[in-house]
Write a protein that holds these residues in place. Structure first.
Motif, PDB file in Angstrom:
ATOM      1  N   ILE A 196      34.853  37.501  34.911  1.00 54.21           N
ATOM      2  CA  ILE A 196      36.009  36.727  34.466  1.00 54.21           C
ATOM      3  C   ILE A 196      37.306  37.241  35.110  1.00 54.21           C
ATOM      4  O   ILE A 196      38.085  36.470  35.660  1.00 54.21           O
ATOM      5  CB  ILE A 196      36.113  36.754  32.920  1.00 54.21           C
ATOM      6  CG1 ILE A 196      34.810  36.225  32.312  1.00 54.21           C
ATOM      7  CG2 ILE A 196      37.309  35.938  32.445  1.00 54.21           C
ATOM      8  CD1 ILE A 196      34.685  36.398  30.820  1.00 54.21           C
ATOM      9  N   SER A 197      37.503  38.557  35.100  1.00 56.52           N
ATOM     10  CA  SER A 197      38.734  39.082  35.703  1.00 56.52           C
ATOM     11  C   SER A 197      38.759  38.778  37.200  1.00 56.52           C
ATOM     12  O   SER A 197      39.787  38.466  37.788  1.00 56.52           O
ATOM     13  CB  SER A 197      38.873  40.584  35.446  1.00 56.52           C
ATOM     14  OG  SER A 197      37.795  41.308  35.980  1.00 56.52           O
ATOM     15  N   LYS A 198      37.575  38.842  37.818  1.00 56.19           N
ATOM     16  CA  LYS A 198      37.476  38.549  39.244  1.00 56.19           C
ATOM     17  C   LYS A 198      37.825  37.095  39.537  1.00 56.19           C
ATOM     18  O   LYS A 198      38.495  36.791  40.507  1.00 56.19           O
ATOM     19  CB  LYS A 198      36.039  38.810  39.713  1.00 56.19           C
ATOM     20  CG  LYS A 198      35.873  40.122  40.428  1.00 56.19           C
ATOM     21  CD  LYS A 198      34.559  40.157  41.162  1.00 56.19           C
ATOM     22  CE  LYS A 198      34.541  39.370  42.371  1.00 56.19           C
ATOM     23  NZ  LYS A 198      34.873  39.249  43.525  1.00 56.19           N
ATOM     24  N   GLU A 199      37.331  36.210  38.678  1.00 55.09           N
ATOM     25  CA  GLU A 199      37.578  34.779  38.886  1.00 55.09           C
ATOM     26  C   GLU A 199      39.084  34.499  38.843  1.00 55.09           C
ATOM     27  O   GLU A 199      39.620  33.795  39.696  1.00 55.09           O
ATOM     28  CB  GLU A 199      36.842  33.985  37.798  1.00 55.09           C
ATOM     29  CG  GLU A 199      37.092  32.491  37.808  1.00 55.09           C
ATOM     30  CD  GLU A 199      36.276  31.762  38.869  1.00 55.09           C
ATOM     31  OE1 GLU A 199      35.326  32.370  39.399  1.00 55.09           O
ATOM     32  OE2 GLU A 199      36.612  30.597  39.168  1.00 55.09           O
ATOM     33  N   VAL A 200      39.765  35.069  37.842  1.00 55.13           N
ATOM     34  CA  VAL A 200      41.207  34.839  37.723  1.00 55.13           C
ATOM     35  C   VAL A 200      41.928  35.339  38.971  1.00 55.13           C
ATOM     36  O   VAL A 200      42.755  34.634  39.567  1.00 55.13           O
ATOM     37  CB  VAL A 200      41.765  35.542  36.451  1.00 55.13           C
ATOM     38  CG1 VAL A 200      43.290  35.511  36.445  1.00 55.13           C
ATOM     39  CG2 VAL A 200      41.206  34.896  35.194  1.00 55.13           C
ATOM     40  N   ILE A 201      41.580  36.546  39.396  1.00 54.56           N
ATOM     41  CA  ILE A 201      42.261  37.136  40.544  1.00 54.56           C
ATOM     42  C   ILE A 201      41.904  36.401  41.844  1.00 54.56           C
ATOM     43  O   ILE A 201      42.756  36.197  42.708  1.00 54.56           O
ATOM     44  CB  ILE A 201      41.958  38.653  40.623  1.00 54.56           C
ATOM     45  CG1 ILE A 201      42.652  39.373  39.461  1.00 54.56           C
ATOM     46  CG2 ILE A 201      42.384  39.258  41.948  1.00 54.56           C
ATOM     47  CD1 ILE A 201      44.153  39.157  39.372  1.00 54.56           C
ATOM     48  N   ASP A 202      40.674  35.965  41.967  1.00 55.57           N
ATOM     49  CA  ASP A 202      40.297  35.182  43.155  1.00 55.57           C
ATOM     50  C   ASP A 202      41.124  33.900  43.242  1.00 55.57           C
ATOM     51  O   ASP A 202      41.547  33.492  44.325  1.00 55.57           O
ATOM     52  CB  ASP A 202      38.805  34.816  43.117  1.00 55.57           C
ATOM     53  CG  ASP A 202      37.928  35.969  43.602  1.00 55.57           C
ATOM     54  OD1 ASP A 202      38.486  36.955  44.113  1.00 55.57           O
ATOM     55  OD2 ASP A 202      36.694  35.886  43.459  1.00 55.57           O
ATOM     56  N   ILE A 203      41.326  33.277  42.090  1.00 58.02           N
ATOM     57  CA  ILE A 203      42.116  32.043  42.083  1.00 58.02           C
ATOM     58  C   ILE A 203      43.559  32.350  42.504  1.00 58.02           C
ATOM     59  O   ILE A 203      44.156  31.631  43.299  1.00 58.02           O
ATOM     60  CB  ILE A 203      42.075  31.372  40.685  1.00 58.02           C
ATOM     61  CG1 ILE A 203      40.663  30.862  40.412  1.00 58.02           C
ATOM     62  CG2 ILE A 203      43.082  30.224  40.599  1.00 58.02           C
ATOM     63  CD1 ILE A 203      40.468  30.259  39.044  1.00 58.02           C
ATOM     64  N   CYS A 204      44.104  33.448  41.969  1.00 59.54           N
ATOM     65  CA  CYS A 204      45.469  33.845  42.363  1.00 59.54           C
ATOM     66  C   CYS A 204      45.557  34.017  43.876  1.00 59.54           C
ATOM     67  O   CYS A 204      46.527  33.604  44.508  1.00 59.54           O
ATOM     68  CB  CYS A 204      45.864  35.171  41.695  1.00 59.54           C
ATOM     69  SG  CYS A 204      46.069  35.043  39.923  1.00 59.54           S
TER      70      CYS A 204
END
Ligand code: FES
Lengths: 392, 83
Positions: A196-204
């Motif tokens: 989940i944290s990775k997904e948010v940061i990837d989107i950023c």
């Protein structure tokens, strides 16, 4: 990451992007534990680069250490105020922070100063906490509390997340409500915090066209079931230990995985169950996996482990292609269990030197079995799992 | 009849994949799929003679993709199967 009585587990993960062209991140996350609680501090230092990095590192270290030692929030604020170096240019000592303290009695205490509002999801909807504002030397600090339960998700992020894409793809930046939407959808799909944290940061990263305008950090905490995974790899030093290692494996709670032909043959002999291989879906790189009744997965050793390490390492890099985890081969299956399910890893490590593999005509890849297993342990450590190694 | 092809580390590196592919192809071509079951086995302890292959419980032989065709033809002849 604290173990509690009801088998729930605090899964903590975070990911960051540095501001474009900066070598250091001005955001900092610190995790600390004491007998009665787990403390997570996210801090965002004023500015960027070295200065910001020092400010945020100091802030999160002071806060987490003091809380760990039992200080209250006012003592922490007092100390921060006195300690933080004042920026000459701005004449300000400033670093935002979010403190999350999860107590063993399931209470949660959250203190926020100037970071984007914390997200607390229960049943995947925003959960209302008891919140009050306190003021300290002219600063407004928000204090919230609630009790946590299995399934809850808490996410704190630096303003880099909500400022993502300003002046690029999104005129006003990535709004808080939109971030919450992404947290909800990824939460539905994933048990583990890291995905989940990775997904948010990837989107950023994508929204800012891979040139983040600010340091960007997302922390995700998930309260979930403990899911131990047990791996038996490599035959034991002496034959008399064969039975012991298999018995130990069978007595452990959680998924049971065997890596390596010899280990698989030992299990099959002692459990008196046939090894059933499936050669309909052959993969040129990873040898076929197999099934033994009572075990969750049986794979070949070295080659599968090396491929698994590769997948885990790729996963930890930005913009990982998730479909790799869903391929039908031993390495993908193993990597998926370790990344998405496992909270604790027990490795039952046999220390025999494989006589066949000592043969000088043998490819080098094979004489390094224990090296591979240890490299796998290192990779899994990077995923933030708790690991115990038992030698035989 | 079972043909067990080793899919252990050593044999995999020395070409189990190609041997199995060849077996699968020829078993189909010769219409032997109902007579011979192809199975994968973990290390048969003959790693040096990779790719180790065992027919039923006979002794382990060393296979290469090129040897698959003659082997199947020989088995068929022995059993008087028409291929
Ligand atoms: S790996 Fe095939 S015989 Fe050992």
């Amino acid at each position: 990451m604290k173990k509690m009585n009801d088998n729930s587990f605090i899964d903590i993960a975070f990911d960051s992007l540095n501001k474009f062209k900066e070598e250091l991140c001005g955001d900092h996350v610190e995790i600390a534990k004491n007998d009665y609680s787990t403390i997570i501090v996210l801090s965002d230092g004023l500015g960027s680069g070295v200065k910001a990095n020092i400010l945020s590192t100091l802030t999160s270290n002071i806060a987490s250490t003091m809380l760990r030692l039992g200080s209250d929030i006012f003592e922490v604020l007092e100390t921060l105020e006195k300690t933080l170096p004042v920026c000459k240019v701005r004449e300000l000592a400033y670093s935002t922070f979010t403190i999350i303290q999860l107590f063993n009695d399931n209470s949660v205490y959250i203190v926020e100063f100037d970071n984007p509002k914390i997200v607390y999801l229960r049943n995947n909807e925003i959960h209302k906490m008891n919140t009050k504002q306190i003021s300290f030397k002219g600063k407004t600090i928000i204090e919230s509390s609630t009790t946590y339960q299995k399934g809850d998700l808490i996410s704190a992020f630096s303003d880099g997340v909500v400022h993502t894409g300003i002046g690029k793809y999104i005129y006003l930046g990535w709004q808080w409500d939109e971030v919450v939407k992404v947290l909800k959808t990824t939460n539905k799909k994933n048990k583990n915090a890291k995905s989940i944290s990775k997904e948010v940061i990837d989107i950023c990263n994508v929204f800012s066209d891979y040139e983040p305008g600010d340091d960007t950090t997302c922390v995700v905490i998930k309260i979930r079931d403990e899911e131990p995974v047990n791996i038996f790899s490599g035959p034991p030093k002496s034959k008399s230990l064969d039975e012991v290692i298999v018995k130990d494996l069978m007595s452990l709670r959680g998924k049971k995985i065997v890596c390596g032909g010899t280990a698989a043959n030992i299990c099959s002999r002692i459990l008196n169950k046939e090894i059933i291989t499936d050669i309909t879906n052959l993969d040129p790189v990873v040898p076929p996996y197999a099934k033994i009744e009572g075990l969750d997965l049986v794979t070949e050793g070295v080659l599968t482990i090396n491929e698994t390490i590769k997948i885990i390492e790729d996963f930890l890099e930005p913009n990982f292609d998730e479909t790799i985890l869903y391929r039908n081969n031993g390495a993908s299956l193993l990597a998926k269990v370790l990344i998405k399910e496992c909270t604790h890893l027990n490795v039952l490590l046999g220390n025999a030197i494989n006589p066949a593999h000592q043969n000088p005509f043998f490819p080098d890849e094979l004489s390094i079995k224990w090296k591979s297993t240890n490299a796998l342990i290192d990779a899994v450590k990077k995923l933030g799992k708790e690991i115990r190694v038992m030698n035989y | 009849m079972d043909i067990n092809v080793c899919i252990g580390s050593a044999c995999h590196l020395k070409g189990s994949y190609d041997v199995i592919k060849e077996f699968q192809k020829l078993l189909k071509e010769y219409n032997l799929e109902d007579k011979i079951t192809l199975k994968g086995a973990f290390c048969l302890n003959h790693c040096v003679e990779a790719v180790s292959t065992k027919i039923d419980n006979e002794k382990v032989i060393s296979m290469t993709p090129e040897k698959v065709k003659p082997l199947l033809e020989e088995i068929a002849k022995e059993h008087k199967w028409n291929i």
